[in-house]
Structures are given as structure tokens and as C-alpha cells.
Design a protein around this motif. Structure first.
Motif, PDB file in Angstrom:
ATOM      1  N   SER A   1      -3.600   3.386   6.188  1.00 14.49           N
ATOM      2  CA  SER A   1      -2.217   3.041   5.840  1.00 14.49           C
ATOM      3  C   SER A   1      -2.171   2.067   4.678  1.00 14.49           C
ATOM      4  CB  SER A   1      -1.516   2.441   7.061  1.00 14.49           C
ATOM      5  OG  SER A   1      -1.494   3.355   8.139  1.00 14.49           O
ATOM      6  N   LEU A   2      -3.071   1.101   4.670  1.00 17.33           N
ATOM      7  CA  LEU A   2      -3.130   0.168   3.548  1.00 17.33           C
ATOM      8  C   LEU A   2      -3.445   0.902   2.242  1.00 17.33           C
ATOM      9  CD1 LEU A   2      -3.061  -2.750   2.523  1.00 17.33           C
ATOM     10  CD2 LEU A   2      -5.482  -2.942   3.116  1.00 17.33           C
ATOM     11  N   GLY A   3      -4.355   1.871   2.310  1.00 16.96           N
ATOM     12  CA  GLY A   3      -4.661   2.656   1.125  1.00 16.96           C
ATOM     13  C   GLY A   3      -3.461   3.452   0.635  1.00 16.96           C
ATOM     14  N   PHE A   4      -2.717   4.078   1.572  1.00 16.83           N
ATOM     15  CA  PHE A   4      -1.517   4.817   1.199  1.00 16.83           C
ATOM     16  C   PHE A   4      -0.482   3.892   0.568  1.00 16.83           C
ATOM     17  CE2 PHE A   4      -2.742   8.468   3.917  1.00 16.83           C
ATOM     18  CZ  PHE A   4      -2.355   9.488   3.070  1.00 16.83           C
ATOM     19  N   LEU A   5      -0.281   2.715   1.150  1.00 14.73           N
ATOM     20  CA  LEU A   5       0.721   1.795   0.632  1.00 14.73           C
ATOM     21  C   LEU A   5       0.355   1.316  -0.770  1.00 14.73           C
ATOM     22  CD1 LEU A   5       3.311   0.204   1.145  1.00 14.73           C
ATOM     23  CD2 LEU A   5       1.921  -1.595   2.173  1.00 14.73           C
ATOM     24  N   LEU A   6      -0.901   0.951  -0.975  1.00 14.02           N
ATOM     25  CA  LEU A   6      -1.332   0.517  -2.305  1.00 14.02           C
ATOM     26  C   LEU A   6      -1.195   1.649  -3.320  1.00 14.02           C
ATOM     27  CD1 LEU A   6      -4.496  -1.617  -1.421  1.00 14.02           C
ATOM     28  CD2 LEU A   6      -2.209  -2.428  -2.037  1.00 14.02           C
ATOM     29  N   PHE A   7      -1.510   2.865  -2.908  1.00 16.84           N
ATOM     30  CA  PHE A   7      -1.377   4.006  -3.810  1.00 16.84           C
ATOM     31  C   PHE A   7       0.077   4.205  -4.214  1.00 16.84           C
ATOM     32  CE2 PHE A   7      -0.452   8.550  -4.301  1.00 16.84           C
ATOM     33  CZ  PHE A   7      -1.256   8.844  -5.393  1.00 16.84           C
ATOM     34  N   ILE A   8       1.004   4.130  -3.259  1.00 18.29           N
ATOM     35  CA  ILE A   8       2.422   4.306  -3.576  1.00 18.29           C
ATOM     36  C   ILE A   8       2.906   3.205  -4.501  1.00 18.29           C
ATOM     37  CG2 ILE A   8       4.750   4.291  -2.584  1.00 18.29           C
ATOM     38  CD1 ILE A   8       3.597   5.671  -0.127  1.00 18.29           C
ATOM     39  N   ILE A   9       2.475   1.961  -4.263  1.00 19.68           N
ATOM     40  CA  ILE A   9       2.897   0.853  -5.123  1.00 19.68           C
ATOM     41  C   ILE A   9       2.415   1.059  -6.552  1.00 19.68           C
ATOM     42  CG2 ILE A   9       2.610  -1.615  -5.549  1.00 19.68           C
ATOM     43  CD1 ILE A   9       2.526  -2.040  -2.537  1.00 19.68           C
ATOM     44  N   VAL A  10       1.136   1.336  -6.714  1.00 18.31           N
ATOM     45  CA  VAL A  10       0.577   1.524  -8.054  1.00 18.31           C
ATOM     46  C   VAL A  10       1.184   2.750  -8.726  1.00 18.31           C
ATOM     47  CG1 VAL A  10      -1.544   1.985  -9.348  1.00 18.31           C
ATOM     48  CG2 VAL A  10      -1.570   0.341  -7.463  1.00 18.31           C
TER      49      VAL A  10
ATOM     50  N   VAL B   1      12.740   9.430  -7.611  1.00 21.09           N
ATOM     51  CA  VAL B   1      12.046   9.031  -6.380  1.00 21.09           C
ATOM     52  C   VAL B   1      11.110   7.850  -6.651  1.00 21.09           C
ATOM     53  CG1 VAL B   1      10.369   9.787  -4.658  1.00 21.09           C
ATOM     54  CG2 VAL B   1      12.263  11.279  -5.290  1.00 21.09           C
ATOM     55  N   MET B   2      10.428   7.857  -7.782  1.00 19.38           N
ATOM     56  CA  MET B   2       9.549   6.739  -8.115  1.00 19.38           C
ATOM     57  C   MET B   2      10.348   5.457  -8.327  1.00 19.38           C
ATOM     58  SD  MET B   2       6.403   7.723  -7.955  1.00 19.38           S
ATOM     59  CE  MET B   2       6.978   8.636  -6.507  1.00 19.38           C
ATOM     60  N   ARG B   3      11.501   5.551  -8.974  1.00 23.13           N
ATOM     61  CA  ARG B   3      12.344   4.365  -9.139  1.00 23.13           C
ATOM     62  C   ARG B   3      12.868   3.892  -7.791  1.00 23.13           C
ATOM     63  NH1 ARG B   3      13.183  -0.256 -11.793  1.00 23.13           N
ATOM     64  NH2 ARG B   3      15.370  -0.892 -11.696  1.00 23.13           N
ATOM     65  N   GLY B   4      13.268   4.807  -6.942  1.00 21.26           N
ATOM     66  CA  GLY B   4      13.703   4.403  -5.608  1.00 21.26           C
ATOM     67  C   GLY B   4      12.599   3.745  -4.805  1.00 21.26           C
ATOM     68  N   SER B   5      11.363   4.214  -4.964  1.00 19.08           N
ATOM     69  CA  SER B   5      10.230   3.574  -4.288  1.00 19.08           C
ATOM     70  C   SER B   5      10.022   2.157  -4.799  1.00 19.08           C
ATOM     71  CB  SER B   5       8.964   4.408  -4.507  1.00 19.08           C
ATOM     72  OG  SER B   5       9.126   5.729  -4.027  1.00 19.08           O
ATOM     73  N   GLN B   6      10.179   1.957  -6.102  1.00 18.31           N
ATOM     74  CA  GLN B   6      10.089   0.611  -6.659  1.00 18.31           C
ATOM     75  C   GLN B   6      11.111  -0.317  -6.016  1.00 18.31           C
ATOM     76  OE1 GLN B   6      10.357   0.428 -10.909  1.00 18.31           O
ATOM     77  NE2 GLN B   6       8.756   1.941 -11.253  1.00 18.31           N
ATOM     78  N   GLN B   7      12.344   0.161  -5.902  1.00 20.60           N
ATOM     79  CA  GLN B   7      13.396  -0.671  -5.324  1.00 20.60           C
ATOM     80  C   GLN B   7      13.083  -1.043  -3.878  1.00 20.60           C
ATOM     81  OE1 GLN B   7      14.695  -1.517  -8.044  1.00 20.60           O
ATOM     82  NE2 GLN B   7      16.805  -0.825  -7.965  1.00 20.60           N
TER      83      GLN B   7
ATOM     84  N   PRO C   1      24.726   2.666  -8.846  1.00 18.52           N
ATOM     85  CA  PRO C   1      24.341   3.396 -10.057  1.00 18.52           C
ATOM     86  C   PRO C   1      24.670   2.555 -11.300  1.00 18.52           C
ATOM     87  CG  PRO C   1      25.573   4.782  -8.533  1.00 18.52           C
ATOM     88  CD  PRO C   1      25.685   3.379  -8.031  1.00 18.52           C
ATOM     89  N   PRO C   2      23.970   2.749 -12.427  1.00 18.47           N
ATOM     90  CA  PRO C   2      23.005   3.831 -12.685  1.00 18.47           C
ATOM     91  C   PRO C   2      21.626   3.597 -12.088  1.00 18.47           C
ATOM     92  CG  PRO C   2      23.183   2.433 -14.602  1.00 18.47           C
ATOM     93  CD  PRO C   2      24.188   1.909 -13.611  1.00 18.47           C
ATOM     94  N   ASP C   3      21.406   2.469 -11.420  1.00 20.67           N
ATOM     95  CA  ASP C   3      20.116   2.274 -10.766  1.00 20.67           C
ATOM     96  C   ASP C   3      20.018   3.184  -9.551  1.00 20.67           C
ATOM     97  OD1 ASP C   3      17.625   1.226 -10.410  1.00 20.67           O
ATOM     98  OD2 ASP C   3      18.257  -0.854 -10.592  1.00 20.67           O
ATOM     99  N   VAL C   4      18.807   3.332  -9.037  1.00 18.16           N
ATOM    100  CA  VAL C   4      18.535   4.336  -8.012  1.00 18.16           C
ATOM    101  C   VAL C   4      17.789   3.683  -6.862  1.00 18.16           C
ATOM    102  CG1 VAL C   4      17.413   6.543  -7.532  1.00 18.16           C
ATOM    103  CG2 VAL C   4      18.384   6.125  -9.776  1.00 18.16           C
ATOM    104  N   SER C   5      18.080   4.119  -5.647  1.00 19.70           N
ATOM    105  CA  SER C   5      17.309   3.740  -4.458  1.00 19.70           C
ATOM    106  C   SER C   5      17.149   4.973  -3.585  1.00 19.70           C
ATOM    107  CB  SER C   5      17.995   2.611  -3.683  1.00 19.70           C
ATOM    108  OG  SER C   5      19.153   3.098  -3.033  1.00 19.70           O
ATOM    109  N   LEU C   6      16.189   4.914  -2.688  1.00 20.88           N
ATOM    110  CA  LEU C   6      15.924   6.073  -1.833  1.00 20.88           C
ATOM    111  C   LEU C   6      17.111   6.385  -0.930  1.00 20.88           C
ATOM    112  CD1 LEU C   6      12.199   5.360  -0.851  1.00 20.88           C
ATOM    113  CD2 LEU C   6      13.070   6.919  -2.601  1.00 20.88           C
ATOM    114  N   GLY C   7      17.720   5.369  -0.369  1.00 21.29           N
ATOM    115  CA  GLY C   7      18.883   5.602   0.481  1.00 21.29           C
ATOM    116  C   GLY C   7      20.042   6.207  -0.281  1.00 21.29           C
TER     117      GLY C   7
ATOM    118  N   LEU D   1      10.083   7.412   1.947  1.00 23.26           N
ATOM    119  CA  LEU D   1      10.613   6.335   2.778  1.00 23.26           C
ATOM    120  C   LEU D   1       9.889   6.263   4.117  1.00 23.26           C
ATOM    121  CD1 LEU D   1      12.857   4.154   3.001  1.00 23.26           C
ATOM    122  CD2 LEU D   1      14.296   5.906   4.045  1.00 23.26           C
ATOM    123  N   ILE D   2       9.705   7.396   4.760  1.00 26.21           N
ATOM    124  CA  ILE D   2       9.014   7.429   6.052  1.00 26.21           C
ATOM    125  C   ILE D   2       7.560   7.007   5.900  1.00 26.21           C
ATOM    126  CG2 ILE D   2       8.224   8.954   7.900  1.00 26.21           C
ATOM    127  CD1 ILE D   2      10.801  10.553   7.518  1.00 26.21           C
ATOM    128  N   THR D   3       6.909   7.442   4.820  1.00 25.75           N
ATOM    129  CA  THR D   3       5.507   7.087   4.599  1.00 25.75           C
ATOM    130  C   THR D   3       5.330   5.589   4.437  1.00 25.75           C
ATOM    131  OG1 THR D   3       5.096   9.234   3.540  1.00 25.75           O
ATOM    132  CG2 THR D   3       3.512   7.467   3.124  1.00 25.75           C
TER     133      THR D   3
END
Length: 354
Positions: free
Chosen positions: A46-55, A117-123, A270-276, A300-302
């Protein structure tokens, strides 16, 4: 006649030592925690997945640092749109290695779904860390002061905590989101964190209630240590395990809170984006154009699952009662061995007769 039991080794206090304790002999507390956490496979994955998503999310579409824009390696951004290449904005990915310009598809007007989706992940990641930092600092300070001083200090701080707790989180978040959602994820997360410390404060208060009566606190007081030094240098480090575990779980709660507020229209605007916000905008496309709904939901679930698994791993690492294996078989294992012995013997006899 000699006693047949005399040859059996007598039990001593050393027999109580477990396999885990023997392996951890000579290690410091920090080394023991790290060792247990690293050996927890779900937590490390899980830590590896989280770091991968962040980077991946921050490097793909870029980000802003104090007004300076750092560009990403992806050719589209989340604001501008292009001509729709396929009917209904379907993904341009073709099995096995043909990605095209929009591998996750496009929305109604031509925005790239991958960039959004990447911008929403950042948020979500920004909200997660900022909210947890603000709520953690306030909750630790208020809980520590209430648990250490008790008396009228405890009464006043806990009544303030009760006022925060009784207000529904969604209503409080909607008010804060309506006022600060347009100012970005950082400001929104900081303002939400100011009201998200109540549960942590109660937890810290309960720990301080028990730890302030320990001998090491009396020794520090006799040595002339001030109250502030006793609180932050002696008692607070003893609560590090519980704090880290609960702060990790607060992170997942922060992400879900931001996603819920954005879904209801009270979060990032908007114009910013989030997953929700993406999920709310394309909830009617769940069956007709699933690429608009599935990808933000999956990310989001990941993230939430990864944080929860990391929190479970930290809990097991800090809990001294976890992963204890006795040197000798316990009574239940001995009973199971006695029951299974005739079956093992019959099986071995049958194999010999063959």
C-alpha cells in the motif's frame, strides 16, 4: 528407580520469551517498529501504491509552488480542451500498446480525462496532508493541555471539544467549503482542519490522564523539568504510536470529506478539479460512458484503501501484543495434535502398504 520426569527440562522465566522477542533483542524501539512495519506485506504494498500515485500525479500534469508553475510530462492539461477524437469521447487506448492521445478518454467538451484525474488526485493528496497537519497540531496541543493540567483547564477545553463534536461534519464542512472552496485545496484543507481536531484531542487527553501518573513523570518533575518540557519531551513521545496510527486514519477521512463536499458542490470550485467534483459531474454517465466515472472513483478508492492498510500496519508495528508466537505449543495446538495423530498414523500405514 529414577524418575522419568527428571530428564525433562524445567520451565524457567526464559521459556516465556517469544520468537518475536528473541529476534528483536538488542534493538531500539524505533528499530523494532520499522522492522515490524517492513515485514507487513499489505502495508508495504500500500505504501508503494501511495508513493506511486503521488509521484505520478504531480509529475504528469505539473503543479504550482508559490506561484511558480512546474510543468509536467503529459501533453494536455486539465483546463484546456481539444477536438473530440472518438465518438462520445471514448478512450483512444487500443490493446495492447497503442495509447493514442487520450488513453482514458475525453469528456463532453474535449477535456482530457487523464489530466483531470491526475489533477484531482493532486487535490486529494494536498487536502490529506494539510488537513491532517492542522488537525493534528491543534488536537495534540488541546488534548495534552487538558489531560496534563486537568481541573478547570480540562473542563473548558473539553466543553469546546464537545461543541465541535456535536456539529455534523457535513454541515460544518459545507459552510467552510462554501466560504473557502474557491481559494484552492490548501486553504480549504487548512480551514477544515481547524474544525477536525476534536476526536484526536479526546484521544490524547485520555493518554495523558494515564501517563502523567507514571514514575518517569515524577522523576522528571523532581529533576526540575518544567511543565512544558514534561508534556512535549517526556509524555508526548510515549503516545507516538497511538498518534501516528490515528493520524494515518485521519488522512483517509480527510480525502473522503473533501470528495463528499466537492460531490455536493461545496468543495473545490471550477476551473480547478477534484475527484469528487468529477464524480458528481458525470454520475449520470455511469452506464453509458463509464470511463468518465470509473477512473476518478478507482483512484479515490485506491488512495483511501492504501492509507487504511498503512494505518493497520502502523498499528501492528506499535502494538507490543501483535505477532507474538510462543516457543512451546499452546493447549489448543496440543489438543489438535492429539486428535490428528491417529489420522496421520493411519495415513502413513496406508502409504507403506502400497
Amino acid at each position: 528407580m529414577s524418575n522419568p520426569l527428571a530428564s525433562l527440562p524445567s520451565e524457567s522465566p526464559s521459556d516465556i520469551v517469544t520468537i518475536e522477542q528473541r529476534a528483536e533483542a538488542g534493538l531500539s524501539q524505533g528499530q523494532i517498529v520499522i522492522r515490524r512495519f517492513v515485514r507487513n506485506i499489505p502495508a508495504m504494498v500500500s505504501l508503494g501504491f501511495l508513493l506511486f500515485i503521488i509521484v505520478f500525479s504531480f509529475s504528469s500534469v505539473g503543479f504550482d509552488v508559490f506561484g511558480l508553475h512546474v510543468p509536467g510530462w503529459w501533453k494536455f492539461d486539465y483546463i484546456h480542451y481539444t477536438d473530440i477524437e472518438r465518438p462520445s469521447g471514448a478512450p483512444t487506448y487500443d490493446f495492447p500498446f497503442s495509447f493514442g492521445n487520450h488513453p482514458l478518454g475525453q469528456d463532453d467538451i474535449g477535456h482530457d480525462v487523464f489530466a483531470q484525474v491526475m489533477r484531482g488526485s493532486q487535490q486529494s493528496i494536498i487536502v490529506m496532508f494539510v488537513y491532517t497537519a492542522v488537525a493534528g497540531v491543534i488536537g495534540v496541543v488541546i488534548g495534552a493541555l487538558a489531560g496534563f493540567y486537568r481541573g478547570w483547564v480540562d473542563a473548558v477545553l473539553m466543553r469546546l471539544t464537545d461543541v465541535i463534536i456535536i456539529v455534523p461534519v457535513v454541515i460544518l464542512g459545507a459552510i467552510v467549503g462554501r466560504a473557502f472552496g474557491a481559494q484552492g485545496a490548501f486553504v480549504l484543507a487548512a480551514m477544515l482542519g481547524i474544525f477536525g481536531w476534536a476526536v484526536l484531542a479526546r484521544l490524547v487527553r485520555g493518554e495523558f490522564f494515564s501517563l502523567r501518573e507514571r514514575e518517569f513523570v515524577d522523576a522528571a518533575r523532581v529533576a526540575g523539568a518544567s511543565n512544558a518540557r514534561i508534556i512535549f519531551r517526556h509524555i508526548l513521545p510515549s503516545t507516538a504510536g497511538i498518534l501516528i496510527v490515528n493520524l494515518s486514519l485521519t488522512m483517509s477521512g480527510a480525502i473522503l470529506l473533501e470528495a463528499a463536499l466537492s460531490f455536493l458542490g461545496f468543495g473545490i470550485n471550477p476551473p480547478d478539479v477534484s475527484l469528487g467534483q468529477i464524480l458528481a459531474l458525470y454520475q449520470t454517465s455511469f452506464t453509458t460512458r463509464p470511463w468518465l466515472f470509473w477512473w476518478p472513483g478507482a483512484i479515490l478508492i485506491t488512495i483511501v484503501l492504501a492509507i487504511n492498510f498503512i494505518g493497520d500496519g502502523l498499528r501492528d508495528a506499535f502494538d507490543p501484543r501483535q505477532r507474538r508466537m510462543p516457543r512451546k505449543a499452546g493447549p489448543y495446538r496440543q489438543l489438535a495434535s492429539l486428535i490428528a495423530r491417529p489420522f496421520r498414523r493411519a495415513r502413513s500405514d496406508g502409504e507403506l502398504t502400497r
